[in-house]
Design a protein around this motif. Structure first.
Motif, mmCIF file in Angstrom:
data_model
loop_
_atom_site.group_PDB
_atom_site.id
_atom_site.type_symbol
_atom_site.label_atom_id
_atom_site.label_comp_id
_atom_site.label_asym_id
_atom_site.label_seq_id
_atom_site.Cartn_x
_atom_site.Cartn_y
_atom_site.Cartn_z
ATOM 1 N N THR A 39 0.852 -1.182 0.000
ATOM 2 C CA THR A 39 0.000 0.000 0.000
ATOM 3 C C THR A 39 0.889 1.233 0.000
ATOM 4 O O THR A 39 1.933 1.242 0.663
ATOM 5 N N GLU A 40 0.498 2.260 -0.747
ATOM 6 C CA GLU A 40 1.227 3.521 -0.712
ATOM 7 C C GLU A 40 0.285 4.647 -0.303
ATOM 8 O O GLU A 40 -0.876 4.683 -0.731
ATOM 9 N N ILE A 41 0.783 5.533 0.528
ATOM 10 C CA ILE A 41 0.074 6.747 0.915
ATOM 11 C C ILE A 41 0.850 7.924 0.343
ATOM 12 O O ILE A 41 2.074 8.004 0.522
ATOM 13 N N ILE A 42 0.169 8.827 -0.339
ATOM 14 C CA ILE A 42 0.784 10.021 -0.906
ATOM 15 C C ILE A 42 0.256 11.250 -0.174
ATOM 16 O O ILE A 42 -0.960 11.467 -0.116
ATOM 17 N N ARG A 50 -4.857 13.368 -11.283
ATOM 18 C CA ARG A 50 -6.177 12.878 -11.671
ATOM 19 C C ARG A 50 -6.071 11.384 -11.876
ATOM 20 O O ARG A 50 -5.186 10.902 -12.591
ATOM 21 N N VAL A 51 -6.954 10.651 -11.230
ATOM 22 C CA VAL A 51 -6.919 9.195 -11.249
ATOM 23 C C VAL A 51 -7.916 8.662 -12.269
ATOM 24 O O VAL A 51 -9.042 9.159 -12.368
ATOM 25 N N HIS A 52 -7.490 7.649 -13.016
ATOM 26 C CA HIS A 52 -8.381 6.919 -13.919
ATOM 27 C C HIS A 52 -8.294 5.450 -13.526
ATOM 28 O O HIS A 52 -7.245 4.814 -13.698
ATOM 29 N N ASP A 53 -9.359 4.920 -12.949
ATOM 30 C CA ASP A 53 -9.363 3.517 -12.565
ATOM 31 C C ASP A 53 -10.709 2.897 -12.899
ATOM 32 O O ASP A 53 -11.508 3.469 -13.638
ATOM 33 N N GLU A 54 -10.955 1.700 -12.355
ATOM 34 C CA GLU A 54 -12.173 0.969 -12.701
ATOM 35 C C GLU A 54 -13.434 1.703 -12.261
ATOM 36 O O GLU A 54 -14.521 1.473 -12.796
ATOM 37 N N THR A 66 -3.093 4.055 -2.382
ATOM 38 C CA THR A 66 -3.350 2.962 -3.309
ATOM 39 C C THR A 66 -3.069 1.674 -2.546
ATOM 40 O O THR A 66 -2.121 1.606 -1.769
ATOM 41 N N GLY A 67 -3.900 0.657 -2.743
ATOM 42 C CA GLY A 67 -3.763 -0.562 -1.966
ATOM 43 C C GLY A 67 -3.453 -1.778 -2.816
ATOM 44 O O GLY A 67 -2.855 -1.665 -3.887
ATOM 45 N N VAL A 104 -7.965 2.513 -3.550
ATOM 46 C CA VAL A 104 -7.518 3.757 -4.166
ATOM 47 C C VAL A 104 -8.476 4.851 -3.734
ATOM 48 O O VAL A 104 -9.673 4.772 -4.017
ATOM 49 N N GLY A 105 -7.969 5.842 -3.045
ATOM 50 C CA GLY A 105 -8.856 6.913 -2.606
ATOM 51 C C GLY A 105 -8.330 7.631 -1.386
ATOM 52 O O GLY A 105 -7.139 7.543 -1.048
#
Length: 265
Positions: A39-42, A50-54, A66-67, A104-105
């Motif tokens: 997992t990463e924490i930013i 800007r995130v583009h995911d499912e 992000t996990g 992710v969030g």
């Protein structure tokens, strides 16, 4: 400025893998980030990504995570990358009071609130990173028996992604059923998913950052994959790209880490 690792105090070493500061112009307008067994924490000190995911497309908050994902996530990058990054093992979120089902969030809860305060008030990434370390220490909770089980199994997988679930359960001193149940509660995932992530991640990390990329046959020679077709299937399921598509993106990329790719933007 290239990533600047921050020394970790001993009490964090079991829950946090790495903390680093970044302050540099973006290498690509858009980037793809492969799934990782972590997992990463930013803590972002610049303009939003800007995130583009499912789930769709959305701007990042000041602090996001992000996990243990099941697909590539694409980020549109701000002109300057200025942030503090925290990398946690699969069991790390549980040591910091985070919900393991968030992949992710937004980082929620008291930890997220305190890290958001750092993002809102800090300007220098190096100074912010040292503050982030102290915030993490303040939110660290003792290791429970459930977390210990997952830690022992996760550390064994990191050393050898080919380990069977039965052998992981034996090493952790629990039954197969208990191992899976504890994994779900602590990580929101399963040991088999983490094993696949770890195996693919190990192959990708073996790719040299300079010179010619070796053949996939050579890269998987010492991996848990029984043959190239097995690897291609697992790679496409987890990454969402074929190995050929990944290799093309890797050739275009200007990153030192093969898990971060040119997103084509």
């Amino acid at each position: 400025m290239l990533p600047e690792p921050i020394p970790l105090p001993p009490d964090l070493t079991g829950a946090v893998t790495e903390v680093w500061a970044l302050d540099m112009p973006r290498a690509h307008a858009s980037e793809q980030v492969l799934p990782m067994p972590a997992t990463e924490i930013i803590v972002n000190l610049a303009e939003p990504y800007r995130v583009h995911d499912e789930s769709g497309s959305w701007p990042t908050p000041g602090v996001f995570r992000t996990g243990l994902r099941r697909a590539v996530v694409r980020f549109d990058n701000p002109p300057v990358l200025r942030h503090v990054a925290v990398r946690l093992p699969a069991y790390g979120p549980a040591r910091l009071g985070l919900d393991p089902t968030d992949t992710v969030g937004t980082v929620r809860g008291a930890l997220g609130d305190d890290l958001a305060g750092v993002a809102a008030s800090a300007a220098d990434p190096g100074e912010a990173a040292r503050t982030v370390v102290e915030v993490l220490r303040a939110h660290l909770v003792p290791e429970t028996p459930e977390v210990r089980t997952v830690r022992v199994a996760t550390d064994a997988l990191r050393a050898d992604p080919a380990r069977s679930i039965a052998s992981l359960a034996d090493e952790a001193g629990v039954t197969h059923k208990t191992l899976i149940a504890r994994f779900r509660r602590v990580t929101g995932s399963t040991p088999s998913h983490l094993a696949r992530l770890s195996a693919v991640d190990a192959v990708v990390r073996a790719i040299p950052t300079e010179g010619e990329v070796p053949s996939w046959t050579a890269l998987i020679a010492d991996s848990p994959f029984v043959d190239q077709s097995h690897f291609i299937r697992s790679f496409r399921q987890l990454v969402g790209l074929t190995p050929r598509e990944y290799r093309d993106a890797l050739v275009r990329s200007r990153y030192d880490d093969p898990r971060f790719l040119d997103g084509g933007g």
